[in-house]
Design an enzyme around this catalytic site. Sequence first.
Site, PDB file in Angstrom:
ATOM      1  N   THR A 529       0.824  -1.203   0.000  1.00 17.41           N
ATOM      2  CA  THR A 529       0.000   0.000   0.000  1.00 17.41           C
ATOM      3  C   THR A 529       0.864   1.262   0.000  1.00 17.41           C
ATOM      4  O   THR A 529       2.005   1.260   0.472  1.00 17.41           O
ATOM      5  CB  THR A 529      -0.922   0.046   1.227  1.00 17.41           C
ATOM      6  OG1 THR A 529      -0.135   0.125   2.417  1.00 17.41           O
ATOM      7  CG2 THR A 529      -1.815  -1.172   1.284  1.00 17.41           C
ATOM      8  N   CYS A 530       0.288   2.323  -0.522  1.00 18.63           N
ATOM      9  CA  CYS A 530       0.961   3.634  -0.496  1.00 18.63           C
ATOM     10  C   CYS A 530       0.630   4.324   0.820  1.00 18.63           C
ATOM     11  O   CYS A 530       0.027   5.407   0.852  1.00 18.63           O
ATOM     12  CB  CYS A 530       0.514   4.478  -1.684  1.00 18.63           C
ATOM     13  SG  CYS A 530       0.963   3.772  -3.271  1.00 18.63           S
ATOM     14  N   ASP A 531       0.986   3.707   1.910  1.00 20.72           N
ATOM     15  CA  ASP A 531       0.668   4.214   3.240  1.00 20.72           C
ATOM     16  C   ASP A 531       1.824   3.889   4.163  1.00 20.72           C
ATOM     17  O   ASP A 531       2.273   2.740   4.233  1.00 20.72           O
ATOM     18  CB  ASP A 531      -0.624   3.573   3.758  1.00 20.72           C
ATOM     19  CG  ASP A 531      -1.223   4.318   4.936  1.00 20.72           C
ATOM     20  OD1 ASP A 531      -0.499   4.492   5.939  1.00 20.72           O
ATOM     21  OD2 ASP A 531      -2.400   4.710   4.868  1.00 20.72           O
TER      22      ASP A 531
END
EC number: 4.1.1.19
Length: 703
Positions: A529-531
Amino acid sequence: MPALACVDTGYSFSGDNSGDVFIPASPTSGDTSCHWSSSLSASLYRIDGWGAPYFTANSSGNISVRPHGSDTLPHQDIDLLKIVKKVTDPKSSGGLGLQLPLIVRFPDVLKNRLECLQSAFDFAIQSQGYDSHYQGVFPVKCNQDRFVVEDIVRFGSSFRFGLEAGSKPEILLAMSCLCKGNPDAFLVCNGFKDAEYISLALLGRKLALNTVIVLEQEEELDLVIDLSKKMSVKPVIGLRAKLRTKHEGHFGSTSGEKGKFGLTTSQIVRVMRKLSQTGMLDCLQLLHFHIGSQIPSTSLLSDGVAEAAQLYCELVRLGAHMKVIDIGGGLGIDYDGSKSGESDLSIAYTLEEYAEAVVASIRFVCDRRSVKHPVICSESGRAIVSHHSVLIFEAVSAVKPSVHQASPDDIQFLLESDEARANYEDLYAAVMRRDHESCLLYVDQLKQRCVEGFKDGVLSIEQLVAVDGLCEWVLKAIGASDPVHTYNINLSVFTSIPDLWGIDQLFPIVPIHKLDQRPGARGILSDLTCDSDGKIDKFIGGETSLPLHELDNNGNGGKYFLGMFLGGAYEEALGGVHNLFGGPSVVRVSQSDGPHSFAVTRAVPGQSSADVLRAMHHEPELMFQTLKHRAEELMHTKGGDNEGGEEEDDDEYNNVAACLDRSFHNMPYLATEPGSLSNSLSAAINNLGFYYCDEDNFDYCSA
């Protein structure tokens, strides 16, 4: 200033020129050739602590599942790596062609957990002369999967095992499943209720289901009284009490006088009066309470149960026709294998000790009050389903700490600035006198000075890299560098392990193979994820990194599979679609007498990109047509200046359409096997079929 050369882990002078700078030499690799074995890995990862009696490291260096617990025979062990191979191999090679991540369910483990829970209470009841029986329920909120719930009803039918529901969809699910269960099994109806919920519970009694409406709020009683008269159904009522006993920690927050659920003692007295006034006191038959999940010790358990037993006896004294005491959830599992009970990750008792404490506490109070022993019910969800499910995912790459090996010329600029030179000389002096604490201070000062110079445009990026390399080598020389690798995993933490992100719940994570090889690195796990929260950097045992093996980056096709264990409760129901990563593939694996000791009895592919887009109210079919139309416009308006150009445009358009088609129908996760751009929609759909087999003969069929 004399130059400095690194020899092994020490330093020596190599000149007297004050213009020289020191550069540490590359360290030699440590010896990793010492003997290693699966048993050493089992100790390293605490497998025998958290995994017994269901998981073990076998002689091949893989994780084995023991589907029948302690009763598993040697030839019945199931090798997890063989399951992964069967599931992920292409259909042309006899596999199922599914993609990771993957949840593997073991119904045999589920059956064994139910039987062990029942046996523990049966033994405690018999050995203590308890004059009633145990009759548990499974809270479906822990895992609402159809096949999990149906298995529990089927496996528990012989000992009247039932279900607990906390919402209208859950009560519909439970009613449907219990139609095939034991008619005496409880359907405990918890949670906040409206008229429709209560009507469903009353309808269950009309359908000859043993539903019990547990009052969570005082005003629910008015609905029960009114609707039972209108529907001409005599209800069986329970009430949930807020006990004074509670335990500390995250899981104890729902208990005690200020807990979210239940009635206070004054509310209970008012409920009793109203039931007496309406001639329905005989309908009150069950007392329910919940101390909190993951009860750490039997001493706390005994205190809570004894308090509830006193309340039960008081309800009997006030005229209620009490029959059942429901001790709620709280039976914990040992996530970290420490058996300490000092945190939310562990418990300091066995299943048998838990049952013994419950039975003894109720029997003592009831005997002292001369009250008939009640049926004992529990809502043990975590302890039933956690072990039966394993999440398997792949580490696709690793980022190792890398340091630029600076040369004297690279950092000569440090001597050209008075301020930088002062910082450098302080660091040099600290290294020479082996003052590690000062080294840390001066490394920080030198790096900060150079960062400021870079921001001001004085230093180049190459010079900044050289300083970073110099400082990292100093830290490595004094043992203060961070050697932890970052392993990139083909998984979404938010989708598959939401409790880790939400409440810092830790689960055992272990390589499912290579356990006969010594781990050569330590790593943290970074998801897709881009988190920034999409990582795992806390592990059982208080560790901030995990012993892992080096990835095969030599193009030999070596894969590295990790397993997360004890995650069968809550994780699937709580998982979201952050970054639109959907749920993993799921297979159901039963023990068999075949060559690999297992059979895949059900296989469901993970959610496709189209599935998760549709879940967010997008229309994948319309999106696909829109993109195809755009491609057709652009490809066909380019025109071909040379002969055959129009045919080339058609080919390009077809390739683009096929690529889009495949992307909509494949899983959102990284495809670790190369795909073909010529995949068609029909081929993609064909890959989304169900696979199952008859559990009696384990023959594969396709639907």
